[in-house]
Write a protein that holds these residues in place. Structure first.
Motif, PDB file in Angstrom:
ATOM      1  N   HIS A  68     -43.025  51.307  95.047  1.00  7.90           N
ATOM      2  CA  HIS A  68     -42.154  52.336  95.194  1.00  7.90           C
ATOM      3  C   HIS A  68     -42.071  52.560  96.776  1.00  7.90           C
ATOM      4  O   HIS A  68     -40.732  52.879  97.127  1.00  7.90           O
ATOM      5  N   ILE A 128     -32.652  46.611  95.184  1.00  6.48           N
ATOM      6  CA  ILE A 128     -33.148  47.612  94.492  1.00  6.48           C
ATOM      7  C   ILE A 128     -32.814  47.732  93.083  1.00  6.48           C
ATOM      8  O   ILE A 128     -33.714  47.969  92.268  1.00  6.48           O
ATOM      9  N   LYS A 170     -38.548  52.337  99.030  1.00  7.30           N
ATOM     10  CA  LYS A 170     -37.891  53.448  99.918  1.00  7.30           C
ATOM     11  C   LYS A 170     -37.864  53.067 101.233  1.00  7.30           C
ATOM     12  O   LYS A 170     -36.831  53.579 102.116  1.00  7.30           O
ATOM     13  N   ARG A 194     -33.261  53.472  84.702  1.00  5.22           N
ATOM     14  CA  ARG A 194     -33.875  53.184  85.539  1.00  5.22           C
ATOM     15  C   ARG A 194     -35.551  54.072  85.815  1.00  5.22           C
ATOM     16  O   ARG A 194     -36.368  53.450  86.311  1.00  5.22           O
ATOM     17  N   LEU A 195     -35.173  55.057  85.478  1.00  8.32           N
ATOM     18  CA  LEU A 195     -36.331  56.244  85.592  1.00  8.32           C
ATOM     19  C   LEU A 195     -37.115  56.270  84.409  1.00  8.32           C
ATOM     20  O   LEU A 195     -38.039  57.201  84.338  1.00  8.32           O
ATOM     21  N   VAL A 221     -36.359  51.405  90.178  1.00  7.89           N
ATOM     22  CA  VAL A 221     -36.935  52.440  91.194  1.00  7.89           C
ATOM     23  C   VAL A 221     -38.427  52.397  91.007  1.00  7.89           C
ATOM     24  O   VAL A 221     -39.054  52.302  92.102  1.00  7.89           O
ATOM     25  N   TYR A 222     -38.947  51.871  89.878  1.00  5.75           N
ATOM     26  CA  TYR A 222     -40.366  51.790  89.825  1.00  5.75           C
ATOM     27  C   TYR A 222     -40.672  50.468  89.339  1.00  5.75           C
ATOM     28  O   TYR A 222     -40.443  50.042  88.178  1.00  5.75           O
TER      29      TYR A 222
END
Length: 152
Positions: free
Chosen positions: A43, A66, A47, A96-97, A71-72
């Motif tokens: 993660h 990405i 970023k 995606r979360l 995201v994870y």
């Protein structure tokens, strides 16, 4: 930006596959264990790539990378709002979360005897009706957990 390439090529002069490989190579380098640098979580690596997009890497290609990883990324160590710690097993392409997670530690940070899985897309709340969300991404090795041991 071409600073690491032969002949000093920049931008569009660098072949697209080379621009893609540069992003993948950088992600692998910063999210892998190295003797000269401390490993960062997938993660955190994402970023960093996002920050470098538009300067060091083509922004659109970083965005696509990405999107592919999520995201994870699979193998990320995550802490849930319940206090549990787990490893991301797979992505949810629509949200995606909300990945699928194998829980390793219970809220008191004790190992589960049998590692339950939770799909955050399907189970949005705990037994008391509180939202279950990812609240933090601990660095690899936190709590003595090697994520690779659980998803390979």
């Amino acid at each position: 930006d071409g600073s690491g390439y032969p002949l000093g090529l920049e931008g569009e002069k660098i072949p697209v596959f080379s621009r893609m490989i540069a992003i993948v190579d950088c992600f692998d380098a910063i999210s892998s264990d190295r003797k000269y640098e401390k490993v960062v979580s997938p993660h955190a690596a994402i970023k960093k790539l996002y920050e470098w997009g538009g300067k060091d890497f083509q922004e659109e290609l970083v965005e696509q990378f990405i999107q592919c990883l999520g995201v994870y990324p699979t193998g990320s160590l995550v802490e849930l709002s319940t206090g549990e710690i787990g490893v991301v097993l797979s992505q949810n392409r629509l949200r995606r979360l909300r990945p699928k997670i194998m829980l390793i530690l219970d809220p008191s940070k004790e190992h589960y005897a049998i590692f339950p899985t939770i799909d955050l897309m399907m189970q949005a709340e705990d037994n008391e009706g509180n939202a279950i969300e990812i609240v933090e991404c601990p660095e690899p090795g936190a709590y003595g957990i090697d994520p690779k041991a659980f998803y390979l």
